[in-house]
Scaffold this active site. Sequence first.
Site, PDB file in Angstrom:
ATOM      1  N   LYS A   1      49.827  76.600   1.192  1.00 15.14           N
ATOM      2  CA  LYS A   1      49.145  76.808   2.485  1.00 15.14           C
ATOM      3  C   LYS A   1      47.796  77.452   2.182  1.00 15.14           C
ATOM      4  O   LYS A   1      47.701  78.659   1.952  1.00 15.14           O
ATOM      5  CB  LYS A   1      49.990  77.738   3.352  1.00 15.14           C
ATOM      6  CG  LYS A   1      49.842  77.537   4.862  1.00 15.14           C
ATOM      7  CD  LYS A   1      48.459  77.728   5.405  1.00 15.14           C
ATOM      8  CE  LYS A   1      48.144  79.146   5.769  1.00 15.14           C
ATOM      9  NZ  LYS A   1      46.727  79.307   6.195  1.00 15.14           N
TER      10      LYS A   1
ATOM     11  N   GLU B   1      49.649  89.503  -4.165  1.00 15.43           N
ATOM     12  CA  GLU B   1      48.359  90.018  -4.648  1.00 15.43           C
ATOM     13  C   GLU B   1      47.553  90.352  -3.413  1.00 15.43           C
ATOM     14  O   GLU B   1      47.120  89.452  -2.702  1.00 15.43           O
ATOM     15  CB  GLU B   1      47.603  88.957  -5.453  1.00 15.43           C
ATOM     16  CG  GLU B   1      48.329  88.392  -6.642  1.00 15.43           C
ATOM     17  CD  GLU B   1      48.456  89.373  -7.779  1.00 15.43           C
ATOM     18  OE1 GLU B   1      47.869  90.471  -7.697  1.00 15.43           O
ATOM     19  OE2 GLU B   1      49.175  89.052  -8.731  1.00 15.43           O
TER      20      GLU B   1
ATOM     21  N   CYS C   1      38.438  90.366  -4.464  1.00 11.47           N
ATOM     22  CA  CYS C   1      39.418  91.434  -4.216  1.00 11.47           C
ATOM     23  C   CYS C   1      39.230  92.591  -5.181  1.00 11.47           C
ATOM     24  O   CYS C   1      39.488  93.733  -4.841  1.00 11.47           O
ATOM     25  CB  CYS C   1      40.824  90.873  -4.325  1.00 11.47           C
ATOM     26  SG  CYS C   1      41.053  89.972  -5.838  1.00 11.47           S
TER      27      CYS C   1
ATOM     28  N   GLU D   1      38.697  97.985   2.323  1.00  9.55           N
ATOM     29  CA  GLU D   1      38.068  96.835   1.698  1.00  9.55           C
ATOM     30  C   GLU D   1      37.074  96.225   2.684  1.00  9.55           C
ATOM     31  O   GLU D   1      37.415  95.964   3.830  1.00  9.55           O
ATOM     32  CB  GLU D   1      39.178  95.834   1.393  1.00  9.55           C
ATOM     33  CG  GLU D   1      38.720  94.691   0.588  1.00  9.55           C
ATOM     34  CD  GLU D   1      39.899  93.891   0.114  1.00  9.55           C
ATOM     35  OE1 GLU D   1      40.847  93.685   0.886  1.00  9.55           O
ATOM     36  OE2 GLU D   1      39.864  93.460  -1.044  1.00  9.55           O
TER      37      GLU D   1
HETATM   38  P1  NAD Z   1      44.408  86.960   4.853  1.00  5.18           P
HETATM   39  O1  NAD Z   1      45.538  87.851   4.491  1.00  5.18           O
HETATM   40  O2  NAD Z   1      43.890  87.026   6.232  1.00  5.18           O
HETATM   41  O3  NAD Z   1      44.824  85.444   4.631  1.00  5.18           O
HETATM   42  C1  NAD Z   1      45.331  84.993   3.406  1.00  5.18           C
HETATM   43  C2  NAD Z   1      46.235  83.812   3.670  1.00  5.18           C
HETATM   44  O4  NAD Z   1      47.355  84.255   4.438  1.00  5.18           O
HETATM   45  C3  NAD Z   1      45.579  82.702   4.481  1.00  5.18           C
HETATM   46  O5  NAD Z   1      46.040  81.451   4.009  1.00  5.18           O
HETATM   47  C4  NAD Z   1      46.105  82.959   5.885  1.00  5.18           C
HETATM   48  O6  NAD Z   1      46.132  81.815   6.697  1.00  5.18           O
HETATM   49  C5  NAD Z   1      47.499  83.447   5.583  1.00  5.18           C
HETATM   50  N1  NAD Z   1      48.097  84.254   6.647  1.00  5.18           N
HETATM   51  C6  NAD Z   1      47.479  85.103   7.506  1.00  5.18           C
HETATM   52  N2  NAD Z   1      48.384  85.649   8.345  1.00  5.18           N
HETATM   53  C7  NAD Z   1      49.595  85.153   8.005  1.00  5.18           C
HETATM   54  C8  NAD Z   1      50.927  85.346   8.498  1.00  5.18           C
HETATM   55  N3  NAD Z   1      51.197  86.161   9.515  1.00  5.18           N
HETATM   56  N4  NAD Z   1      51.943  84.687   7.888  1.00  5.18           N
HETATM   57  C9  NAD Z   1      51.698  83.876   6.844  1.00  5.18           C
HETATM   58  N5  NAD Z   1      50.467  83.636   6.349  1.00  5.18           N
HETATM   59  C10 NAD Z   1      49.417  84.271   6.923  1.00  5.18           C
HETATM   60  O7  NAD Z   1      43.291  87.207   3.770  1.00  5.18           O
HETATM   61  P2  NAD Z   1      41.868  86.466   3.688  1.00  5.18           P
HETATM   62  O8  NAD Z   1      41.014  87.078   4.735  1.00  5.18           O
HETATM   63  O9  NAD Z   1      42.031  84.987   3.645  1.00  5.18           O
HETATM   64  O10 NAD Z   1      41.386  86.898   2.237  1.00  5.18           O
HETATM   65  C11 NAD Z   1      40.796  88.110   1.990  1.00  5.18           C
HETATM   66  C12 NAD Z   1      41.832  89.060   1.422  1.00  5.18           C
HETATM   67  O11 NAD Z   1      42.420  88.518   0.248  1.00  5.18           O
HETATM   68  C13 NAD Z   1      41.229  90.358   0.978  1.00  5.18           C
HETATM   69  O12 NAD Z   1      42.020  91.432   1.433  1.00  5.18           O
HETATM   70  C14 NAD Z   1      41.275  90.291  -0.538  1.00  5.18           C
HETATM   71  O13 NAD Z   1      41.350  91.495  -1.208  1.00  5.18           O
HETATM   72  C15 NAD Z   1      42.496  89.500  -0.765  1.00  5.18           C
HETATM   73  N6  NAD Z   1      42.474  88.916  -2.113  1.00  5.18           N
HETATM   74  C16 NAD Z   1      43.284  89.446  -3.060  1.00  5.18           C
HETATM   75  C17 NAD Z   1      43.266  88.939  -4.350  1.00  5.18           C
HETATM   76  C18 NAD Z   1      44.156  89.512  -5.407  1.00  5.18           C
HETATM   77  O14 NAD Z   1      44.424  88.822  -6.372  1.00  5.18           O
HETATM   78  N7  NAD Z   1      44.647  90.721  -5.278  1.00  5.18           N
HETATM   79  C19 NAD Z   1      42.429  87.869  -4.658  1.00  5.18           C
HETATM   80  C20 NAD Z   1      41.610  87.350  -3.658  1.00  5.18           C
HETATM   81  C21 NAD Z   1      41.651  87.874  -2.376  1.00  5.18           C
END
Ligand code: NAD
Length: 490
Positions: free
Chosen positions: A184, A260, A295, A393
Amino acid sequence: MTSTAPVLPAIDGRAVIDGRRSDAADGRTLGNTSPGTGADLGPLSLCGPADVDRAVSGAAAAFESGRWSGADAAERKRVLLDLADRIDAATDELAMLESMDMGKPVHEARAVDVPGAAATFRWYAELVDKLTDEVPATPPGSTAVVSRRPLGVVGAIVPWNYPLEIAAWKLAPALAVGNSVVLKPAELSSLTALRLGDLALEAGLPAGVLNVVTGTGAITGDALARHRRVDALTFTGSTATAQRLMVATGETGLKRLSLEAGGKSANIVFADTDDLAAAAAKAAFGAFYNQGEVCSANSTILVERPVYDQFLALFVAEAAAYEPGDPFDAASGMGALVSAAHADSVQRAIQSGADSGEIVHGGERMSITGSTAYLRPTVITGLDQDHPLHQHEIFGPVVTVTPFDTEDEAIRRANSTSFGLAASVWTSGFARAHRVSARLVAGTVSVNTVDALGLTTPFGGFKQSGFGRDLSAHAIDNYVGLKTTWFQHG
Ligand code: NAD
């Protein structure tokens, strides 16, 4: 005269389910806008629970058929190597899709994201026929074999900042050991994941082994996390979503979970560092690369007071290399943020920093190629450790620079967040390098560099940055269960 305008790739926003491109069963779609230009990138399937069920059922049937899960490791290796070659061959197309979809400069996608994804598939393809089972000591008259078994259907939910690469970090180890996967992608950046689904089929991955369901987190992601035939969920994204996924997977069958999540990483520069100019250049990379949408971005810079002024001057000069511009222009130091709405939220964070401290560089919103999703690299000083910019963040090109007086103070500040993803240390002192890195609570500590990362080393965090590790042979552990088979023969 010939035109130099790039030929833009064709876009197909339909999901990949059970080996075919597919509209949502109820025909629902999501809009998709390019953050760099505001251009309409066409509709994406908005997969609902029925579509997710079709994808998961197809994945489960493919798993049970044994066509992939039971294939010779040499065959899985061959297909994944073929997929890596196809990703390389599609570099221009994938790089343009990535850039159009989430705003990063196309030259970076071409040089980093696409080859990185191909290399990831290649690395796990090469690993899979070298894994060996264990025969531990057991009493005479018995032999036990401990083997790794694939789990079944893996749900993979990924963010928008490195759409293709992070998808590859999940898919390559999960597929290499024989699982089926339902991926997804983030709703803001689905296009390269969809093309990856096509390329995997062309490489010979059996239908149903890799499905890509597009849609929102609340609808599509939640349906995947809660589907009872999903055996394991792997996630990269925000800590808030990670917390929801712990509830969703716990309530629906105790799925294996690896998370992550977010980060707030410090970069500590000691006065005894050999090369302050190199530290400043790397610090700018650590803060502004990928629009700061990383991240593990080193967004809190702590500098020992005797070199603070000198470092700040060098650092601000380095920030000039990250001026935003058209993502399709090779001279652009940064592209657009992922959306104008996200740029609004980063701009609010900058304002809160300006209210309590001082903006010493950048801070301005920019309008480029018809879009307002651009921000200049921004450097803020004079903030306390408990200011939100030091705790939350921001996920944009915003960094704070703060002086410190003692080693203990620097470590305390670096560790005083709820995250534990990454940290960097600059020093020429051998003992200090060991002492400080040992006390930093972070999944990766980079010494005399920033944000070190490689295929061979695990990546992930402590505290609210999550658990489980991507990359390296350790990532395999997310996607296998250990099985003991005990033979009694005496
Ligand atoms: P997000 O959590 O909003 O979304 C990530 C994914 O989760 C998307 O595909 C989204 O559609 C899905 N999602 C959102 N709500 C959901 C739910 N209730 N149930 C299931 N899936 C759901 O994050 P984002 O805004 O896309 O990305 C930014 C975040 O990602 C930042 O916090 C960043 O730190 C983190 N990140 C972490 C790493 C790591 O390896 N630690 C790497 C890259 C990004």
